[in-house]
Design an enzyme around this catalytic site. Sequence first.
Site, PDB file in Angstrom:
ATOM      1  N   HIS A  78       0.911  -1.084  -0.023  1.00 48.20           N
ATOM      2  CA  HIS A  78       0.092   0.023   0.005  1.00 48.20           C
ATOM      3  C   HIS A  78       0.828   1.431  -0.091  1.00 48.20           C
ATOM      4  O   HIS A  78       1.642   1.412   0.811  1.00 48.20           O
ATOM      5  CB  HIS A  78      -1.088  -0.106   1.274  1.00 48.20           C
ATOM      6  N   GLU A  81       1.791   3.761   2.941  1.00 50.01           N
ATOM      7  CA  GLU A  81       2.525   3.340   4.297  1.00 50.01           C
ATOM      8  C   GLU A  81       3.940   3.264   4.212  1.00 50.01           C
ATOM      9  O   GLU A  81       4.557   2.204   4.184  1.00 50.01           O
ATOM     10  CB  GLU A  81       1.915   2.168   4.475  1.00 50.01           C
ATOM     11  N   ARG A 138      -3.266   4.978  -1.826  1.00 49.97           N
ATOM     12  CA  ARG A 138      -3.075   3.619  -1.391  1.00 49.97           C
ATOM     13  C   ARG A 138      -2.663   2.626  -2.577  1.00 49.97           C
ATOM     14  O   ARG A 138      -1.791   1.535  -2.349  1.00 49.97           O
ATOM     15  CB  ARG A 138      -4.552   3.173  -0.652  1.00 49.97           C
ATOM     16  N   HIS A 209       2.707  -3.531   6.781  1.00 49.07           N
ATOM     17  CA  HIS A 209       1.657  -2.448   6.585  1.00 49.07           C
ATOM     18  C   HIS A 209       1.904  -1.463   7.942  1.00 49.07           C
ATOM     19  O   HIS A 209       2.551  -1.627   8.512  1.00 49.07           O
ATOM     20  CB  HIS A 209       0.417  -3.267   6.647  1.00 49.07           C
ATOM     21  N   GLU A 283       0.977  -4.854  11.237  1.00 49.29           N
ATOM     22  CA  GLU A 283       0.386  -3.325  11.216  1.00 49.29           C
ATOM     23  C   GLU A 283       1.306  -2.505  12.119  1.00 49.29           C
ATOM     24  O   GLU A 283       1.103  -2.629  13.233  1.00 49.29           O
ATOM     25  CB  GLU A 283      -0.934  -3.355  11.412  1.00 49.29           C
TER      26      GLU A 283
END
Length: 350
Positions: A78, A81, A138, A209, A283
């Site tokens: 993405h 990020e 994104r 991510h 994440e």
Amino acid sequence: MCVFCIFGVCNRADYDYYKYHPMPEIHSWMVQTAKDHPGLVTIVEYGQTYEKRVISLLKIGVNTGAKKKAVWMDCGIHAREWIAPAFCQYFVRQILQAYKSDAKMKEMMKNMDFYVTPVLNIDGYLYTWKDDTTRLWRKNRTPGPSGCNCTGTDLNRNFDFHWGTIGMSNNCCSNVYRGTGPVSEPEAQAVTYFVGSRIDEFLCFLTIHSYSQLLLVPYGHPNFTANNYAELMEVGLAAADAIKKVHGMHYKVGTSPDLLYPFSGSSKDWAHMKGIPFAYTFELRDNGTFGFLLPEDQIRPACEEAYSGALHIITYAHDKTFVPTGGAVAGGAAALWTALLAVGVSSALM
């Protein structure tokens, strides 16, 4: 680093791992890293983006002449990020430094190859560097289907695991647009072919991510449970504990339906479905204060703690495969090594 390019020739000063780098600098860093570690690091080109940019990774490991097990890590699927590509670069630097003096890392690089893609969604990442209006882009940069004036597919809804069934959109203007079909996107095709063609080699699949401080285990679809769910949770919780010991940050562990929302078509779920036993989505920081705009002064602590967590998972998978006494001892050994790492990470050569 600062990379100075004059007439296409780049010279390297000390690389700054605690700032965000545009794609040309990351590419130059990859080239220099391979040059600095001959026989240990090679660049592998394994696909093209929609805009015909080469997708490449760093293959890191000792060339034993034998077929080896492997670890996969990708960052930047993405585009917005930015902390993810920063982490992949940091991860590479750290394992190469550890290899010089750490017996465990030497053992792991003898037994496994690390395949690290610093930026998977290159077109999208470049677009986020265009100006402030594009910073939060994104998706990739594939044009929408006929009749759609919007651009881009969410690559983490495009993999062939119950594609298009939940937690995505068939609206091509949506941030979670699934694409025109499973694995319709060249970036997803590249990962699918490269990993899928050597699936038996991979012990770990780690996709990085941000944000939310989570370790997500398969599956994102609520109707399916991983056959090794209990072990994935045990290893993930130990990794979260290793993360917390570095800077006190709390990471939650679980499936996406339990912690976020259900969705299908992710790379992690595809990898586990294909048979890779330890598949996780990281994440990274933070919990929403800055979100995708994580300040550069948080790059170092974010990378240090995530490195500890990733290393725990990788060490566990390695020891379960290569240490004759099996998984219980593997977990203890991984916990001990990452605990030692947490103490020493700030004093490592930076």
